[in-house]
Design an enzyme around this catalytic site. Sequence first.
Site, PDB file in Angstrom:
ATOM      1  N   TYR A 158       0.830  -1.209   0.000  1.00  0.00           N
ATOM      2  CA  TYR A 158       0.000   0.000   0.000  1.00  0.00           C
ATOM      3  C   TYR A 158       0.865   1.259   0.000  1.00  0.00           C
ATOM      4  O   TYR A 158       0.699   2.153  -0.821  1.00  0.00           O
ATOM      5  CB  TYR A 158      -0.905  -0.016   1.236  1.00  0.00           C
ATOM      6  CG  TYR A 158      -1.797   1.189   1.356  1.00  0.00           C
ATOM      7  CD1 TYR A 158      -2.833   1.402   0.441  1.00  0.00           C
ATOM      8  CD2 TYR A 158      -1.638   2.111   2.384  1.00  0.00           C
ATOM      9  CE1 TYR A 158      -3.670   2.499   0.564  1.00  0.00           C
ATOM     10  CE2 TYR A 158      -2.467   3.210   2.518  1.00  0.00           C
ATOM     11  CZ  TYR A 158      -3.487   3.407   1.600  1.00  0.00           C
ATOM     12  OH  TYR A 158      -4.310   4.502   1.716  1.00  0.00           O
ATOM     13  N   LYS A 162       1.305   4.292  -2.801  1.00  0.00           N
ATOM     14  CA  LYS A 162       0.946   5.675  -2.477  1.00  0.00           C
ATOM     15  C   LYS A 162       2.159   6.609  -2.586  1.00  0.00           C
ATOM     16  O   LYS A 162       2.009   7.780  -2.938  1.00  0.00           O
ATOM     17  CB  LYS A 162       0.315   5.738  -1.082  1.00  0.00           C
ATOM     18  CG  LYS A 162      -1.052   5.061  -1.009  1.00  0.00           C
ATOM     19  CD  LYS A 162      -2.080   5.724  -1.941  1.00  0.00           C
ATOM     20  CE  LYS A 162      -3.498   5.268  -1.664  1.00  0.00           C
ATOM     21  NZ  LYS A 162      -4.493   5.970  -2.490  1.00  0.00           N
TER      22      LYS A 162
END
Length: 269
Positions: A158, A162
Amino acid sequence: MGNNMGFANKTVWITGASSGIGKELAHQFADQGARVVLSARRSDVLESVRAELAGGVERHWVVSLDLADADSLMESASKALSDIGSVDILVNNGGISQRGLFLETDFSVYRRIMDVNYLGTVALTKVVLPGMVARGKGSVVCISSVAGKVGSKLRTGYSGSKFAVVGFMDCLRAEVSSQGVQCLTVCPGFINTDIAKNALDANGNAQQTNEASIEEGLTAGECCQQIITAIEQGKDEIVIGKGISGLAPTIKRFFPGLYNTLAARREHR
């Protein structure tokens, strides 16, 4: 886009519009007179969101898109764009989170997260940005995360995706700011949405449990107000969050050693 103009009759395209920040943003923009393009995978859920929006169903659009499939997304989005016309604000909000130790997480999880959170964003921006540049105005807004500025346990996939969004936007801003296009990177910390419930575990399945840090976070409503204000003010990047989730990027920037020690110590859950 000055404060006085508001969003009346502006067209705002939002991904991940079926829940959480995306759905709340759709409501806030519609309340200010904008026309909203709602995108996510499930058109039935999007239709029910459209039915709730101020201004009536006929003012808004539903465009079903799967961020995991960039090629078909670009094709569908290009077709939709010819019906919609010009887009004033693109909000790349759709995404999935992750909870899993690197050593235990299947590689397919990394590919899926990168496809959805990063390449899906790049693909839709590829479709919508040329029109903004041609008109010399517009805003591209990407919802990254505090995890796009700082790392922590269980988030290798994740956080990597990002961070990629933050880097992409820094470069894009450098290219198009002189052409009248705002590039706003939003880095929310803990916001009370279903992001934790939908996070992928080590095997790629939704973990389906919430977390206290998320439940105690800012409401989606408060988060979206800050996003809309940042668009109006022409900002480049904002961090949204209370407590440690809002402070983490500052701590890492000025005290990187301390931040790394704290991140390693924190019990993962």
